[in-house]
Design a protein around this motif. Structure first.
Motif, PDB file in Angstrom:
ATOM      1  N   ILE A 173      82.205  21.233  46.221  1.00  0.00           N
ATOM      2  CA  ILE A 173      82.725  22.375  46.967  1.00  0.00           C
ATOM      3  C   ILE A 173      81.588  23.157  47.601  1.00  0.00           C
ATOM      4  N   ASP A 174      80.511  23.297  46.854  1.00  0.00           N
ATOM      5  CA  ASP A 174      79.422  24.125  47.348  1.00  0.00           C
ATOM      6  C   ASP A 174      78.080  23.538  46.937  1.00  0.00           C
ATOM      7  N   ALA A 175      77.102  23.622  47.838  1.00  0.00           N
ATOM      8  CA  ALA A 175      75.757  23.155  47.524  1.00  0.00           C
ATOM      9  C   ALA A 175      74.781  24.294  47.740  1.00  0.00           C
ATOM     10  N   GLU A 176      73.946  24.493  46.771  1.00  0.00           N
ATOM     11  CA  GLU A 176      73.032  25.618  46.821  1.00  0.00           C
ATOM     12  C   GLU A 176      71.628  25.124  46.515  1.00  0.00           C
ATOM     13  N   VAL A 177      70.689  25.527  47.343  1.00  0.00           N
ATOM     14  CA  VAL A 177      69.299  25.157  47.098  1.00  0.00           C
ATOM     15  C   VAL A 177      68.547  26.401  46.667  1.00  0.00           C
ATOM     16  N   ARG A 178      67.797  26.271  45.612  1.00  0.00           N
ATOM     17  CA  ARG A 178      66.995  27.388  45.127  1.00  0.00           C
ATOM     18  C   ARG A 178      65.551  26.974  45.057  1.00  0.00           C
ATOM     19  N   LEU A 179      64.713  27.745  45.714  1.00  0.00           N
ATOM     20  CA  LEU A 179      63.293  27.458  45.647  1.00  0.00           C
ATOM     21  C   LEU A 179      62.596  28.533  44.834  1.00  0.00           C
ATOM     22  N   ALA A 180      61.601  28.127  44.107  1.00  0.00           N
ATOM     23  CA  ALA A 180      60.757  29.087  43.414  1.00  0.00           C
ATOM     24  C   ALA A 180      59.343  28.877  43.903  1.00  0.00           C
ATOM     25  N   GLY A 181      58.617  29.950  44.083  1.00  0.00           N
ATOM     26  CA  GLY A 181      57.251  29.821  44.566  1.00  0.00           C
ATOM     27  C   GLY A 181      56.625  31.181  44.783  1.00  0.00           C
ATOM     28  N   TYR A 182      55.673  31.250  45.673  1.00  0.00           N
ATOM     29  CA  TYR A 182      54.999  32.507  45.926  1.00  0.00           C
ATOM     30  C   TYR A 182      55.180  32.934  47.375  1.00  0.00           C
ATOM     31  N   CYS A 183      55.592  34.163  47.566  1.00  0.00           N
ATOM     32  CA  CYS A 183      55.793  34.691  48.905  1.00  0.00           C
ATOM     33  C   CYS A 183      54.429  34.990  49.535  1.00  0.00           C
ATOM     34  N   PRO A 184      54.389  35.178  50.848  1.00  0.00           N
ATOM     35  CA  PRO A 184      53.111  35.450  51.531  1.00  0.00           C
ATOM     36  C   PRO A 184      52.307  36.570  50.864  1.00  0.00           C
ATOM     37  N   ASP A 185      52.972  37.679  50.526  1.00  0.00           N
ATOM     38  CA  ASP A 185      52.268  38.805  49.898  1.00  0.00           C
ATOM     39  C   ASP A 185      51.570  38.392  48.609  1.00  0.00           C
ATOM     40  N   CYS A 186      52.330  37.683  47.765  1.00  0.00           N
ATOM     41  CA  CYS A 186      51.766  37.324  46.465  1.00  0.00           C
ATOM     42  C   CYS A 186      50.664  36.280  46.611  1.00  0.00           C
ATOM     43  N   GLN A 187      50.777  35.429  47.628  1.00  0.00           N
ATOM     44  CA  GLN A 187      49.701  34.463  47.877  1.00  0.00           C
ATOM     45  C   GLN A 187      48.413  35.203  48.224  1.00  0.00           C
ATOM     46  N   LYS A 188      48.586  36.276  48.997  1.00  0.00           N
ATOM     47  CA  LYS A 188      47.433  37.075  49.390  1.00  0.00           C
ATOM     48  C   LYS A 188      46.794  37.703  48.150  1.00  0.00           C
ATOM     49  N   ARG A 189      47.658  38.292  47.306  1.00  0.00           N
ATOM     50  CA  ARG A 189      47.170  38.895  46.071  1.00  0.00           C
ATOM     51  C   ARG A 189      46.403  37.873  45.234  1.00  0.00           C
ATOM     52  N   MET A 190      46.949  36.662  45.159  1.00  0.00           N
ATOM     53  CA  MET A 190      46.295  35.621  44.379  1.00  0.00           C
ATOM     54  C   MET A 190      44.918  35.305  44.935  1.00  0.00           C
ATOM     55  N   THR A 191      44.828  35.225  46.253  1.00  0.00           N
ATOM     56  CA  THR A 191      43.546  34.936  46.885  1.00  0.00           C
ATOM     57  C   THR A 191      42.527  36.000  46.525  1.00  0.00           C
ATOM     58  N   ILE A 192      42.945  37.248  46.590  1.00  0.00           N
ATOM     59  CA  ILE A 192      42.053  38.347  46.262  1.00  0.00           C
ATOM     60  C   ILE A 192      41.556  38.235  44.832  1.00  0.00           C
ATOM     61  N   SER A 193      42.461  37.964  43.905  1.00  0.00           N
ATOM     62  CA  SER A 193      42.021  37.920  42.520  1.00  0.00           C
ATOM     63  C   SER A 193      41.139  36.701  42.262  1.00  0.00           C
ATOM     64  N   ILE A 194      41.385  35.626  42.988  1.00  0.00           N
ATOM     65  CA  ILE A 194      40.487  34.477  42.872  1.00  0.00           C
ATOM     66  C   ILE A 194      39.103  34.853  43.394  1.00  0.00           C
TER      67      ILE A 194
END
Lengths: 153, 153
Positions: A119-140
DNA sequence: ATTGCTGCAAAGCCTTTGCAGGCGG
DNA sequence: CCGCCTGCAAAGGCTTTGCAGCAAT
């Protein structure tokens, strides 16, 4: 006559229900019950959270509202004309939306292969949004600086 | 040194944790905390549900266990070699599994288009399993019989 | 006049947390 | 011995339910 889940055979149109429907229409994204409750109180100060939950339940049964669960919370929204899917950011917990047209193929394939009526198909992605990727880069970068300092010592 | 969510910097191997891991290994499908708890009590009658939750939390953080939420319940299972997805039956609530190889394409497409760093892609289908489809057919037949009778009257 | 809706309060359900004692490394 | 884990009980967060009164049809 169609019997609803709670045993009633009919639905009534009340001010509270109409208003909850309006709140859903005015929102551009999914909201949880409490969010709707707080908005509804602006116009109906005496409305109760149970009424919100019960109304959402009814609207859901009628197919007027979609319910999604992320983490331990349930969110509600009107069905979209062209269905969207969700990306949950592991970093900040925000939920983003995206379109995906290839799910129809998937639905028919699974129906055939598994004997499941989809009846219904749903896709769910998990990951890091642009903002959080930026934060990660900074902390690295921070770590790198620290490492360099230690090397210099 | 990596600091865990609860402030501890290290993990210890205890009998309870080992046993919970065994229960996960022996299961061929996802289980909820209570299910694991009841099984664990067979060997550790005094184990507490909190220990189960805390252990699952730790295993999850270590990447040894996957957590899925269906409805209001959370289920746990070991990561599969080739990842599977889930079909939830609207009729009976059972959760079925299926494979889907096309998610990799989706992941890379979304990464490019949305600037999202995708870690995991999950497909969830809702529909009716073979059994429930059969039940539906029967009840439709019933209605037809009723209708015919009324026409005959 | 019915039948269904509402607010309020209380209960339910699953999950998390505080704490004191105890075990692992 | 220190640091982490455990059981127990209690608290938490969200959702549902029982009930008496009220409102829609």
């Amino acid at each position: 006559m169609k019997e609803t889940k709670d045993g009633y055979t009919n639905h009534r149109s009340t001010e509270q229900r109409q208003h909850i429907m309006e709140i859903l229409q005015q929102a551009d994204r999914h909201q949880d019950a409490d969010e709707i409750y707080r908005k509804a109180r602006w116009n109906f100060p005496r409305i109760s959270l149970s009424t919100v939950y019960r109304t959402l339940q009814v609207l859901k049964e009628m197919g007027l509202v979609e319910e999604h669960q992320f983490g331990s919370r349930r969110y509600y929204e009107l069905p979209d004309v062209d269905k969207h899917h969700h990306m949950v950011c592991i970093g900040c917990g925000r939920v983003f939306e995206f379109k995906c047209s290839s799910t129809d193929k998937l639905k028919s394939r699974i129906s055939k292969e598994e004997g499941f009526k989809v009846i219904d198909a749903e896709v769910r992605l998990a990951g890091y949004c642009p903002d959080c990727q930026k934060r990660m880069t900074i902390s690295i970068d921070k770590n790198r600086v620290t490492t360099i300092k230690q090397e210099v010592k």
